[in-house]
Design an enzyme around this catalytic site. Structure first.
Site, PDB file in Angstrom:
ATOM      1  N   CYS A 100       0.810  -1.224   0.000  1.00 38.96           N
ATOM      2  CA  CYS A 100       0.000   0.000   0.000  1.00 38.96           C
ATOM      3  C   CYS A 100       0.841   1.272   0.000  1.00 38.96           C
ATOM      4  O   CYS A 100       0.293   2.373  -0.106  1.00 38.96           O
ATOM      5  CB  CYS A 100      -0.942  -0.006   1.199  1.00 38.96           C
ATOM      6  N   HIS A 132      -3.147   7.648   6.129  1.00 42.45           N
ATOM      7  CA  HIS A 132      -3.305   6.332   5.512  1.00 42.45           C
ATOM      8  C   HIS A 132      -4.685   5.784   5.879  1.00 42.45           C
ATOM      9  O   HIS A 132      -5.394   5.284   5.012  1.00 42.45           O
ATOM     10  CB  HIS A 132      -2.190   5.403   5.995  1.00 42.45           C
ATOM     11  N   GLU A 150      -1.540   4.944  13.618  1.00 39.12           N
ATOM     12  CA  GLU A 150      -1.246   6.174  12.872  1.00 39.12           C
ATOM     13  C   GLU A 150      -1.551   7.400  13.723  1.00 39.12           C
ATOM     14  O   GLU A 150      -0.792   8.380  13.706  1.00 39.12           O
ATOM     15  CB  GLU A 150      -2.034   6.222  11.574  1.00 39.12           C
ATOM     16  N   LYS A 181     -10.312   7.213   2.328  1.00 40.35           N
ATOM     17  CA  LYS A 181     -10.601   5.834   1.945  1.00 40.35           C
ATOM     18  C   LYS A 181     -12.049   5.430   2.241  1.00 40.35           C
ATOM     19  O   LYS A 181     -12.521   4.421   1.717  1.00 40.35           O
ATOM     20  CB  LYS A 181      -9.618   4.889   2.626  1.00 40.35           C
ATOM     21  N   HIS A 199      -9.886   1.319  -0.287  1.00 43.01           N
ATOM     22  CA  HIS A 199      -8.423   1.283  -0.204  1.00 43.01           C
ATOM     23  C   HIS A 199      -7.892   0.770  -1.537  1.00 43.01           C
ATOM     24  O   HIS A 199      -8.028  -0.404  -1.863  1.00 43.01           O
ATOM     25  CB  HIS A 199      -7.995   0.377   0.945  1.00 43.01           C
ATOM     26  N   PHE A 245       1.781  -3.487   3.995  1.00 41.75           N
ATOM     27  CA  PHE A 245       2.193  -4.799   4.495  1.00 41.75           C
ATOM     28  C   PHE A 245       3.687  -4.976   4.229  1.00 41.75           C
ATOM     29  O   PHE A 245       4.217  -4.514   3.222  1.00 41.75           O
ATOM     30  CB  PHE A 245       1.428  -5.913   3.782  1.00 41.75           C
TER      31      PHE A 245
END
Length: 417
Positions: free
Chosen positions: A167, A307, A318, A339, A344, A403
């Site tokens: 991502c 994010h 975050e 998002k 996403h 990830f």
């Protein structure tokens, strides 16, 4: 001119998204709080725990390709990426007949690549044998091909590569493109990411991880970053590409300048395959690195595009990272995750969100975090809930975390000459 003196500006924006495939439609719908999430139509989702996603419902990639035959020989993710780059080129007003094409490059990545092609060709292998596989299978599925194709179609002979960092893919592409222009290796770079993973294998794999929302009865309320009731992310698809240009080159041709890209951070959590490091430690180091490179203090930042994926652990980490880096100023920041509206978009997310940041600086409007009805007590910053906000946007941070523990942060500011 040394690399520290060379300035990099954003002069073109291109998007292919669940909210639209032209910039103004996308921006208008985003500010209005529209949501692109609905029941999956690309295949029958009935057997899956998650049956919703943010699909790109209508798009025409034909103008971006030399011929209909060339377009047919590409995967869905390649169509998205080449189209977004084509739209960014149009938006920039750059005349490729009047520039040195040896100094124009493309960094266009993907988190997964041609998943549609992988699935379709695997079915052919099992049902009809290896002799019936397409000779275009490999070029259609490898994740560097969107970057390669756009350079071929436009004759762009400068630096060219594809990033792949889950991502964080698109933000890494933009950051490395910024570094390339700063170092003088190119005058213009097309940078971003593309993703098309709303397939049975893509959805099934993330379902197996228990990573996605199962709020199937309320698709437009399913992605809810920072909300107490969030239960996972919602898959999106599409592409985003921005044009980065050396300032003097942009000024010489009278380009419109959206903003100046001034900082880039790139760190690793070195912690876990899918979970963020405790308290967002890796994300905090990444934001600090980007601010240091930009020569800005935390107090100089006005807006953060988070994010913010709507996952239980990720949103808290975050938030903690932002507090660590910005201290008391964290309470004065506008922070939103878009998002909830787009889903996403994985390897495309960072580029689409950089487009959002550039538009926020240009227009003085910050998009909302939709579906934030019941804020998580551990997520206690100003997330611009429900409604867009008009405000001066002087400087931004754009966060992307993937990830594998990959972190990327970009810093941009209003161009002041």
């Amino acid at each position: 001119m040394g690399w520290t003196d060379r300035r990099v500006v954003v002069t073109g924006l291109g998007v292919v998204t669940p909210l639209g495939c032209d910039l103004e439609t996308f921006w208008r719908r985003l500010l209005a709080g529209d949501c692109g999430v609905d029941r999956i139509t690309l295949f029958d989702p009935a057997p899956f725990d998650t049956q919703i996603a943010a699909e790109v419902r209508e798009f025409d990639a034909t103008p971006a390709f030399p011929s209909p035959k060339d377009e047919r020989r590409t995967d869905r993710y390649e169509k998205f990426g080449v189209l977004a780059a084509h739209l960014a080129l149009q938006d920039s007003g750059l005349d490729l007949n009047r520039v040195d094409l040896d100094r124009v490059g493309v960094f266009l990545g993907s988190g997964i690549g041609g998943l549609y092609t992988t699935e379709e060709q695997h079915k052919i292998l099992l049902n009809r044998g290896p002799g019936r596989l397409s000779p275009f299978m490999i070029p259609m599925l490898i994740l560097n091909m969107a970057s390669g194709l756009f350079s071929m179609y436009r004759g762009l002979r400068g630096p060219n590569l594809a990033t792949c960092s889950a991502c964080a893919t698109a933000s890494h592409a933009i950051g490395e493109a910024w570094r390339t222009v700063k170092m003088g290796d190119a005058q213009v770079m097309f940078a971003g990411g593309s993703e098309a993973t709303i397939t049975p294998l893509g959805i099934g794999g993330f379902c197996a991880m228990k990573a996605m929302s199962t709020r199937n009865a309320e698709p437009k309320r399913a992605s809810r970053p920072f909300d107490r009731g969030r239960d996972g992310f919602v898959m999106g698809e599409g592409a985003g590409v921005i044009v980065l240009e050396e300032l003097e080159h942009a000024k010489a041709r009278g380009a419109r300048i959206y903003c100046e890209l001034v900082g880039y951070g790139n760190t690793a959590d070195a912690h876990h395959m899918t979970a963020p490091s405790p308290h967002g430690e890796g994300a905090a180091r990444c934001m600090r690195m980007a601010l240091n490179r930009a020569g800005l203090n935390p107090e100089d930042i006005t807006y953060i595009n988070a994010h913010g994926t709507s996952t239980p652990q990720g949103d808290i980490c975050e938030t903690q990272a932002i507090k660590t880096v910005f201290g008391d100023h964290a309470r004065k920041l506008a922070v939103s995750s878009t998002k909830g509206a787009t889903g996403h978009m994985l390897g495309a997310a960072g580029a689409v969100e950089m487009v959002i940041c550039a538009k926020a600086i240009q227009t003085g409007a910050v998009p909302p975090t939709i579906n934030l009805d019941d804020p998580d007590p551990e997520c206690d910053l100003d997330y611009v809930p429900h409604t867009a906000r008009e405000m001066p946007v002087h400087a931004i941070v754009n966060n992307s975390f993937g990830f594998g523990g990959h972190n990327a942060s970009l810093v941009a500011r209003r161009f002041t000459g």
